[in-house]
Design an enzyme around this catalytic site. Sequence first.
Site, PDB file in Angstrom:
ATOM      1  N   SER A  47      -1.172  -7.531  -4.308  1.00  0.00           N
ATOM      2  CA  SER A  47       0.132  -7.963  -4.782  1.00  0.00           C
ATOM      3  C   SER A  47       1.171  -7.824  -3.655  1.00  0.00           C
ATOM      4  O   SER A  47       0.949  -8.361  -2.563  1.00  0.00           O
ATOM      5  CB  SER A  47       0.526  -7.184  -6.043  1.00  0.00           C
ATOM      6  OG  SER A  47       1.634  -7.782  -6.681  1.00  0.00           O
ATOM      7  N   LEU A  48       2.288  -7.120  -3.853  1.00  0.00           N
ATOM      8  CA  LEU A  48       3.237  -6.909  -2.755  1.00  0.00           C
ATOM      9  C   LEU A  48       2.536  -6.275  -1.553  1.00  0.00           C
ATOM     10  O   LEU A  48       2.937  -6.485  -0.398  1.00  0.00           O
ATOM     11  CB  LEU A  48       4.403  -6.031  -3.212  1.00  0.00           C
ATOM     12  CG  LEU A  48       5.452  -5.660  -2.153  1.00  0.00           C
ATOM     13  CD1 LEU A  48       6.078  -6.894  -1.513  1.00  0.00           C
ATOM     14  CD2 LEU A  48       6.522  -4.752  -2.743  1.00  0.00           C
TER      15      LEU A  48
END
Length: 405
Positions: free
Chosen positions: A231-232
Amino acid sequence: MRFLYEDESFSFETLRAAGFANDGGADLGEILATVRNIAEGDEEAWLREWKSTAERVHATGSRALAAGHRVSAREALLRASNYYRTAEFYRRDDPADDPEAKLLSALSRETFAAAAALMDTPVEAVRIPYEDTSLPGYLFLVDDSGVPRPTVIFTSGFDSTLEESYFVVAAAALRRGYNVLAYDGPGQGAALREQQLVFRPDWEAVVTPVVDYALTRTEIAPDRLALAGYSLGGYLVARAAAHEHRLAALILDDGLYDYYDAHTRVMPPFLREWVESGRDDLANPVAHLLMTGSTQLRWALRNGVWTFGASSVADYIRRTADYTLDGVAQLIDCPTLILDAENDQFFHGQPQRVQAALTCPHTLITLPEAEGAGEHCHMGAMSRFQQTAFDWLDTTLSPTARPAA
């Protein structure tokens, strides 16, 4: 792809919780029994029902442990850890000082630690030196032989935790002969909740100490270190790899080029202009109005204010502008796998921007909705994600793939 809910955020987070069943993080019957008592968008019911399930499964694990049933205890405690994490997810009014949020997060960590102590392969809780403090981590080892093995250093994302790493990569890695070193960095898990460390864009300042630590361990092969982000974390590890060159491979799940753009592309143009010009007196009320109509937006912006140490929604959005690979992507020199989810609701189009900017050897793989793998980070399709990532890594780290000295 909707899973049990029409509400986009409830659907995704339920799929996330259920998807970890692949490696013992959930039981489908428990998922179904929990969500049938949670109405669309009801965040209070979400906490109540997931907490109730977590407590019941936790109690099952405690009884099994007391009776000497090691495997049953481990399995129940792993599920309880995931359910406690899920219960806490939307508790974002004042997470830094909220006793309930603190309790649920602590219980997720405690149940996982208890399960880890019962695993068949060695798991070591570690502290990784970082600036004037240390970061919590787990070193998951294939065995206790001390033989140096290829190792994945795993970085989680915007809202994930160290404990979640087991279900995402560690269990799958161990089956394939890889160690995993996972950690909570600033803005994540216990580093945020216990140490009040917030996100920073220059993630090389985090990863380099982690690599330094990894290279002190005789169980880790120094020439076969892979860095993976989720994700991030897909941005964070790419930024780190532009400056940290002791890596043999890089995995981005999914690719993220510009975090600010991921926010502003879905904003009305006038709101973006107010944020950029510092008209917070106008931007914040409009943002809060939009948040009332969207579970996903409400959660994401409140979580961002907390994890980035921002003073307001507008301040948080401005801070994301520093999270870009512009001007640094070309510095990455190790082979890189960029994963893309066909229907990614958060980072659509970002993996392609990463691919266009890279000059190192790289591979872009899009996992499709038709295979059930089209959601952000391929939630609900962990086997498909793990097969893709580790097959690529096996090939990339094989002796024949590396140029002769």
